[in-house]
Design a protein around this motif. Structure first.
Motif, mmCIF file in Angstrom:
data_model
loop_
_atom_site.group_PDB
_atom_site.id
_atom_site.type_symbol
_atom_site.label_atom_id
_atom_site.label_comp_id
_atom_site.label_asym_id
_atom_site.label_seq_id
_atom_site.Cartn_x
_atom_site.Cartn_y
_atom_site.Cartn_z
ATOM 1 N N ILE A 14 0.829 -1.205 0.000
ATOM 2 C CA ILE A 14 0.000 0.000 0.000
ATOM 3 C C ILE A 14 0.860 1.250 0.000
ATOM 4 O O ILE A 14 0.596 2.197 -0.741
ATOM 5 C CB ILE A 14 -0.961 -0.007 1.203
ATOM 6 N N THR A 17 2.426 1.665 -3.390
ATOM 7 C CA THR A 17 1.440 2.166 -4.345
ATOM 8 C C THR A 17 1.260 3.665 -4.183
ATOM 9 O O THR A 17 1.208 4.406 -5.164
ATOM 10 C CB THR A 17 0.093 1.447 -4.160
ATOM 11 N N THR A 18 1.171 4.130 -2.946
ATOM 12 C CA THR A 18 1.048 5.566 -2.690
ATOM 13 C C THR A 18 2.230 6.312 -3.282
ATOM 14 O O THR A 18 2.066 7.334 -3.956
ATOM 15 C CB THR A 18 0.968 5.848 -1.178
ATOM 16 N N LEU A 21 2.028 6.386 -7.125
ATOM 17 C CA LEU A 21 1.004 7.314 -7.583
ATOM 18 C C LEU A 21 1.436 8.762 -7.388
ATOM 19 O O LEU A 21 1.184 9.615 -8.240
ATOM 20 C CB LEU A 21 -0.316 7.040 -6.861
ATOM 21 N N ALA A 65 0.555 13.196 0.139
ATOM 22 C CA ALA A 65 -0.496 13.021 -0.874
ATOM 23 C C ALA A 65 -1.456 14.199 -0.841
ATOM 24 O O ALA A 65 -1.867 14.709 -1.891
ATOM 25 C CB ALA A 65 -1.243 11.711 -0.636
ATOM 26 N N THR A 121 -5.232 3.349 1.672
ATOM 27 C CA THR A 121 -5.955 2.667 0.600
ATOM 28 C C THR A 121 -6.958 3.617 -0.049
ATOM 29 O O THR A 121 -7.072 3.667 -1.275
ATOM 30 C CB THR A 121 -6.665 1.413 1.145
ATOM 31 N N ASN A 124 -5.007 6.143 -2.084
ATOM 32 C CA ASN A 124 -4.562 5.536 -3.340
ATOM 33 C C ASN A 124 -5.701 5.465 -4.359
ATOM 34 O O ASN A 124 -5.501 5.746 -5.539
ATOM 35 C CB ASN A 124 -4.005 4.140 -3.099
#
Length: 142
Positions: A14, A17-18, A21, A65, A121, A124
């Motif tokens: 996870i 993935t963050t 991205l 993010a 999650t 993401n």
């Protein structure tokens, strides 16, 4: 091998993935610096034995993010909510770490980690949605 690929191989799915991205939003130099700093911190703490450092890095990923989305998509509503969630998680981390010891601390950190991963999650999922949209730059509008 790039820094990102090394990180993706060593970090949890996870968080990796963050990071991946966020790397797609690196057009803005200020965002790029924040993302690079977050990747460095996540990479540093991914293999740490200290659960507090690992959890703190995950919370930092949420904050980065929020900053990246806010800068790339000025109309997005999510960054304020993500910052509030990150702030609450950080406060609860501090409380769990200082108020507990041994098994109680481990249990509290495990619950916080699960909650933090749930927030990541969601972050993401929204980052994936935003990848399909063009960021608007207010300086380019007439």
């Amino acid at each position: 091998m790039s820094k990102l690929s090394v990180f993706v191989k060593t970090a949890g799915g996870i968080v990796a993935t963050t990071t991946t991205l966020l790397a797609l939003l690196r057009d803005n130099p200020q965002i790029s610096q924040a993302i690079d700093g977050a990747v460095a911190k996540l990479k540093e703490t991914a293999n740490s034995e200290n659960p507090r450092l690992r959890l703190d890095a995950k919370i930092k990923a949420i904050e980065v993010a929020a900053d990246a989305v806010e800068a790339s998509f000025p109309g997005a509503r999510e960054p304020a909510g993500w910052r509030r969630q990150a702030s609450a998680l950080r406060l609860r981390l501090d409380l769990a770490w200082t108020a507990n010891t041994g098994t109680a601390r481990k249990k509290a950190l495990k619950a916080l980690t699960a909650e933090t991963l749930e927030v990541l999650t969601e972050v993401n999922a929204r980052l994936i949605e935003l990848q399909g949209q063009q960021p608007t730059d207010p300086t380019l509008e007439p």
